[in-house]
Design a protein around this motif. Structure first.
Motif, PDB file in Angstrom:
ATOM      1  N   MET A 161      -3.475 -19.388  -0.522  1.00 59.90           N
ATOM      2  CA  MET A 161      -2.419 -18.376  -0.389  1.00 59.90           C
ATOM      3  C   MET A 161      -2.730 -17.184  -1.284  1.00 59.90           C
ATOM      4  N   MET A 205       6.668 -27.567   8.802  1.00 57.66           N
ATOM      5  CA  MET A 205       6.441 -26.571   7.757  1.00 57.66           C
ATOM      6  C   MET A 205       7.391 -26.725   6.582  1.00 57.66           C
ATOM      7  N   THR A 219      12.401 -17.537   3.877  1.00 58.52           N
ATOM      8  CA  THR A 219      11.603 -17.907   2.713  1.00 58.52           C
ATOM      9  C   THR A 219      12.349 -17.572   1.432  1.00 58.52           C
ATOM     10  N   CYS A 245      -0.803 -16.880   7.111  1.00 60.81           N
ATOM     11  CA  CYS A 245      -1.190 -17.750   6.007  1.00 60.81           C
ATOM     12  C   CYS A 245      -0.079 -18.764   5.787  1.00 60.81           C
ATOM     13  N   MET A 246      -0.340 -20.036   6.110  1.00 58.56           N
ATOM     14  CA  MET A 246       0.675 -21.050   5.879  1.00 58.56           C
ATOM     15  C   MET A 246       0.070 -22.443   5.923  1.00 58.56           C
ATOM     16  N   PRO A 250       6.927 -17.876   8.571  1.00 58.92           N
ATOM     17  CA  PRO A 250       6.623 -18.662   9.776  1.00 58.92           C
ATOM     18  C   PRO A 250       7.198 -18.078  11.059  1.00 58.92           C
ATOM     19  N   GLY A 275       8.489 -24.114   1.768  1.00 60.32           N
ATOM     20  CA  GLY A 275       7.217 -24.408   2.412  1.00 60.32           C
ATOM     21  C   GLY A 275       6.126 -24.892   1.475  1.00 60.32           C
ATOM     22  N   THR A 276       6.133 -24.418   0.220  1.00 59.46           N
ATOM     23  CA  THR A 276       5.060 -24.811  -0.701  1.00 59.46           C
ATOM     24  C   THR A 276       5.096 -26.304  -1.024  1.00 59.46           C
ATOM     25  N   GLU A 323       3.202 -14.461   5.689  1.00 59.08           N
ATOM     26  CA  GLU A 323       3.580 -15.787   5.205  1.00 59.08           C
ATOM     27  C   GLU A 323       4.883 -16.290   5.821  1.00 59.08           C
TER      28      GLU A 323
END
Length: 302
Positions: A95, A66, A111, A57-58, A236, A74-75, A234
């Motif tokens: 997400m 990314m 992350t 999920c990304m 990467p 990332g968000t 989540e």
């Protein structure tokens, strides 16, 4: 946080309806109403006995990055989509959907390091999706937060996630587990045999397999034995590891209409070759003015 059905709703279609049917026929769940109203049916297969059903999920920028160079969180790739506010919010909601379907969510140490000042864990921000977990047969209110580390030495011990009452799980090697146990300012328990991980614990539980470097396939088998049926990934780097090891089943991959540039691209550390590479088949696609939603099935051994 409000997630309005009428605002988020998009039309989706399947370029591979027969493959989508084959995937969904292996599942027993029913799509919760709000999810069906916004993106249509999402039915995940039941897992095998050897591993959980794993889905990435990304979100990536339109140029395949990314994160932004000046802030790798990332968000921001979706949040900073100022052209398409609907797409920006839909990505964040998806997400939450992936977390809704998951017994556990795998996050990377990178992350956490990108969010050192934020309590980041497998939280679900949509109250309707919290209710939907019960419809999906999930045993916990939110999925288990799982932090993946190759050798334990990249774990940010001061991150707020490690101060939560219900402690996260760390997945790493045996040597990494020992390193974490010695350096974590909290009681730890090293897990090498199946146990019920879905029960709350105030100890940091470390799922360990592999001597110096984590054995990903063995860790997935152990997580399955510990009661986890579906896991959203989540992280990467870990997504790429699972693809390399041919164990990632699906990929909910969104594309946000920003151009990020830089070198923060998926899989830069482990390129595939002309002779040996995996494939992805589109199960579902939807789009808005500057955003693309995809559900992809990973295909190996062609």
């Amino acid at each position: 946080m409000a997630f309005d059905v009428d605002f988020l709703k998009i039309d989706t279609f399947s370029p591979n309806p027969q493959l989508l049917k084959e995937v969904e026929e292996r599942g027993t769940m029913k799509t919760p109403g709000k999810i069906k109203d916004i993106v249509g049916d999402i039915i995940l297969p039941e897992p095998s006995e050897d591993k959980p059903y794993l889905f990435g999920c990304m979100v990536l920028s339109f140029d395949g990055k990314m994160g932004f160079d000046d802030d790798p969180e990332g968000t921001l790739i979706s949040k900073e989509n100022r052209f398409d506010a609907k797409g920006a919010k839909l990505d964040f909601w998806m997400m939450n959907v992936c977390r809704c379907y998951a017994d556990g969510v795998i996050m990377g140490t990178g992350t956490l390091k990108a969010r050192m000042n934020k309590l980041w864990y497998a939280q679900i921000h949509d109250e309707d999706l919290l209710t939907a977990r019960k419809e999906l047969g999930k045993k916990t209110d939110v999925p288990l937060s799982i932090i993946a580390s190759i050798d334990g030495k990249d774990v940010p011990f001061t991150h707020a996630i490690f101060s939560m009452e219900n402690a996260p799980v760390i997945a790493t090697s045996l040597a990494g587990a020992d390193y974490i146990r010695k350096n974590m300012n909290r009681e730890c328990e090293i897990i090498t045999e199946p146990t019920d991980l879905l029960m709350d614990s105030d100890r940091i539980r470390i799922v360990a397999a592999g001597e110096e470097i984590a054995d990903t396939v063995s860790i997935m088998k152990l997580l399955r034995g510990c009661g986890l049926k579906h896991i959203s990934v989540e992280a990467p780097g870990y997504i790429w590891t699972l693809i390399r090891d041919k164990v990632l089943d699906e990929y909910f991959l969104n594309y946000s209409g920003v151009m990020a540039g830089g070198n923060t691209a998926l899989g830069t550390w482990g390129p595939a070759t002309v002779a040996e590479h995996s494939h992805a088949a589109l199960l579902k696609v939807g789009f808005t003015e500057g955003f693309v939603f995809t559900r992809q099935k990973l295909i190996y051994n062609i």
